[in-house]
Design a protein around this motif. Structure first.
Motif, PDB file in Angstrom:
ATOM      1  N   ALA A   1       0.819  -1.227   0.000  1.00 26.21           N
ATOM      2  CA  ALA A   1       0.000   0.000   0.000  1.00 26.21           C
ATOM      3  C   ALA A   1       0.853   1.279   0.000  1.00 26.21           C
ATOM      4  CB  ALA A   1      -1.000   0.019   1.165  1.00 26.21           C
ATOM      5  N   GLN A   2       2.085   1.167  -0.459  1.00 31.44           N
ATOM      6  CA  GLN A   2       2.943   2.355  -0.566  1.00 31.44           C
ATOM      7  C   GLN A   2       2.784   3.062  -1.911  1.00 31.44           C
ATOM      8  OE1 GLN A   2       4.607   3.713   1.777  1.00 31.44           O
ATOM      9  NE2 GLN A   2       4.807   2.112   3.317  1.00 31.44           N
TER      10      GLN A   2
ATOM     11  N   TRP B   1      -4.769   0.236  -0.440  1.00 30.10           N
ATOM     12  CA  TRP B   1      -4.189   1.486  -0.959  1.00 30.10           C
ATOM     13  C   TRP B   1      -5.167   2.651  -0.742  1.00 30.10           C
ATOM     14  CZ3 TRP B   1      -0.540   4.635  -2.153  1.00 30.10           C
ATOM     15  CH2 TRP B   1      -0.672   5.612  -3.140  1.00 30.10           C
TER      16      TRP B   1
ATOM     17  N   LYS C   1      -5.228   3.718   2.798  1.00 29.45           N
ATOM     18  CA  LYS C   1      -4.057   4.519   3.166  1.00 29.45           C
ATOM     19  C   LYS C   1      -4.244   5.967   2.682  1.00 29.45           C
ATOM     20  CE  LYS C   1       0.814   4.984   3.194  1.00 29.45           C
ATOM     21  NZ  LYS C   1       1.835   5.292   2.208  1.00 29.45           N
TER      22      LYS C   1
ATOM     23  N   LYS D   1      -6.757   7.647   4.762  1.00 30.17           N
ATOM     24  CA  LYS D   1      -6.443   7.566   6.198  1.00 30.17           C
ATOM     25  C   LYS D   1      -7.540   6.843   6.972  1.00 30.17           C
ATOM     26  CE  LYS D   1      -3.451  11.648   6.314  1.00 30.17           C
ATOM     27  NZ  LYS D   1      -3.374  11.923   4.879  1.00 30.17           N
TER      28      LYS D   1
END
Ligand code: NAD
Ligand code: WQD
Length: 347
Positions: free
Chosen positions: A195-196, A339, A342, A345
């Motif tokens: 998920a970066q 993703w 993320k 948030k």
């Protein structure tokens, strides 16, 4: 620019900050290549480089430049000892291409032609080009092989892919010392499992999966399924959805195959998909199942220009490149949701 030192093969990744390009950068590094990104961030964010650093534990060389800038590109070719190029950089919004065709022809064609001029000048042999299943239009016979006839494109965007394929083929057939593959991607979805990095659509997403994840995250009120009266088992359209990391891996396999070939000039095309079709409604159900979350959706009219169904025969890539998609639809939808969480948030 951030630089690293390595003796491994350097691969220029145009559009390497974009959705497919960034995932391919990860696959390249993991396979021992040294990617060199060139991107003008017209459809991506420099923060992608932070995501790549978080995954890879180091910086990736990145030039902030336009692939149509001959002086800048010449300087990059002069500076970096490249052994190959993967050409992702292009505009890709189908609807916008109908409104602004010249923007699309200019960017997508000129960048491809400039690379074809620079590569022989600097003795760079291997080229992988991002083509698309859009070149098949709505095929009469399913699934599609590489021999399925291309149909006149439904959009200027689709036309740019067919024309670039032809430009590369003709350049190679003229005896230019370039070995090139056009990879016809089916529908890439998902994100890196960390998920970066993932897809970063600007504005209202046109594609299905980002629309679903944004709806699930509460950013959109409701997903509209475009058409439930198609001639398919559940009435919704069918696509060959492929995990973006599987697609990324295909580029590594393509480069290896190009490298192994002892000929001077070579051109071929490959379908890159899973070989399986899934319907829009099936995909929504899978998303709900794997993530344990409901998607608010309704059915609406068909979207003009949509093909009813398309999925690939991928035997040629399986055989020649020793590549095949490994990840499931559920894997892709789990990664896409991680993703989105993320980005939004959501814990
Ligand atoms: P993307 O928009 O996320 O990535 C493209 C990248 O290229 C972006 O980072 C953008 O900033 C950059 N770029 C565009 N023009 C540039 C230029 N002139 N100079 C420098 N950088 C430039 O798109 P993507 O989804 O990663 O697609 C990559 C390639 O794959 C494109 O060629 C696209 O047409 C093709 N493709 C995509 C899909 C899909 O569904 N995403 C399907 C088939 C084919
Ligand atoms: C998939 C299915 C929609 C959004 C596009 C380009 C193509 C290629 C891949 C680059 C369709 C349905 C979608 C929504 C929906 N890109 N849908 N509600 O249309 O297969 O292909 O991306 O080369 O050129 O055209 O992908 O994700 O837009 O749509 O019901 O809100 O999802 O109708 O059946 P598509 P997509």
């Amino acid at each position: 620019m951030v630089s690293t030192h390595s003796s491994s093969q350097k691969i220029l990744v145009t559009g390497g900050a974009g959705f497919i390009g960034s995932h391919t950068v990860v696959a390249l590094v993991e396979a021992g290549f040294e990617p060199v990104i060139v991107d003008n961030f017209s459809n991506s964010e420099p923060a992608v480089l932070d995501g790549l650093r978080a995954i890879l534990g180091r910086d990736i060389i990145c030039y902030h430049a336009d692939c149509n800038d001959a002086a800048a590109m010449t300087e990059i070719f002069r500076t970096e000892q490249l052994s190959g190029v993967i050409h992702f950089a292009a505009y890709k919004a189908v609807g916008e291409s109908v409104q602004q065709p010249l923007k699309y022809y200019r960017n997508n064609l000129d960048s491809t032609m400039l690379l074809l001029e620079l590569m022989p000048q600097f003795n760079v042999r291997n080229l992988v080009f991002s083509s698309s299943c859009t070149v098949y239009g709505q095929p009469e016979i399913l699934p599609v092989t590489e021999d399925t006839p291309r149909l006149p494109a439904q959009s200027p965007y689709g036309n740019t892919k067919a024309i670039c394929e032809d430009i590369i083929r003709d350049t190679v057939h003229a005896g230019t010392p370039i070995k090139a593959f056009s990879l016809r991607y089916f529908n890439p979805i998902g994100a890196h499992p960390s998920a970066q990095i993932g897809e970063l659509p600007r504005g209202v997403p046109g594609n299905l999966v980002p629309y679903i994840t944004q709806t699930a995250a509460g950013l959109r009120e409701k997903l509209t399924v475009f058409g439930d009266d198609y001639n398919t088992p559940d009435g919704s359209c069918i696509r060959d959805f492929i995990h973006v990391m599987d697609l990324a891996d295909a580029h590594v396999s393509a480069l290896r195959l190009l490298d192994q070939s002892r000929t001077n000039s070579l051109y071929d095309v490959y379908n890159i998909g899973t070989g399986h079709g899934a319907s829009v409604l099936e995909l929504i159900r899978t998303f709900e199942d794997v993530n344990g979350i409901q998607v608010n959706y309704t059915t609406g009219p068909r979207r003009p220009g949509d093909v009813e169904q398309i999925y690939a025969v991928v035997d040629k890539a399986n055989r020649d490149m020793d590549w095949q998609a490994q990840r499931s639809l559920g894997d892709a939808l789990r990664d896409a949701w991680a993703w989105q969480k993320k980005l939004s948030k959501i814990v």
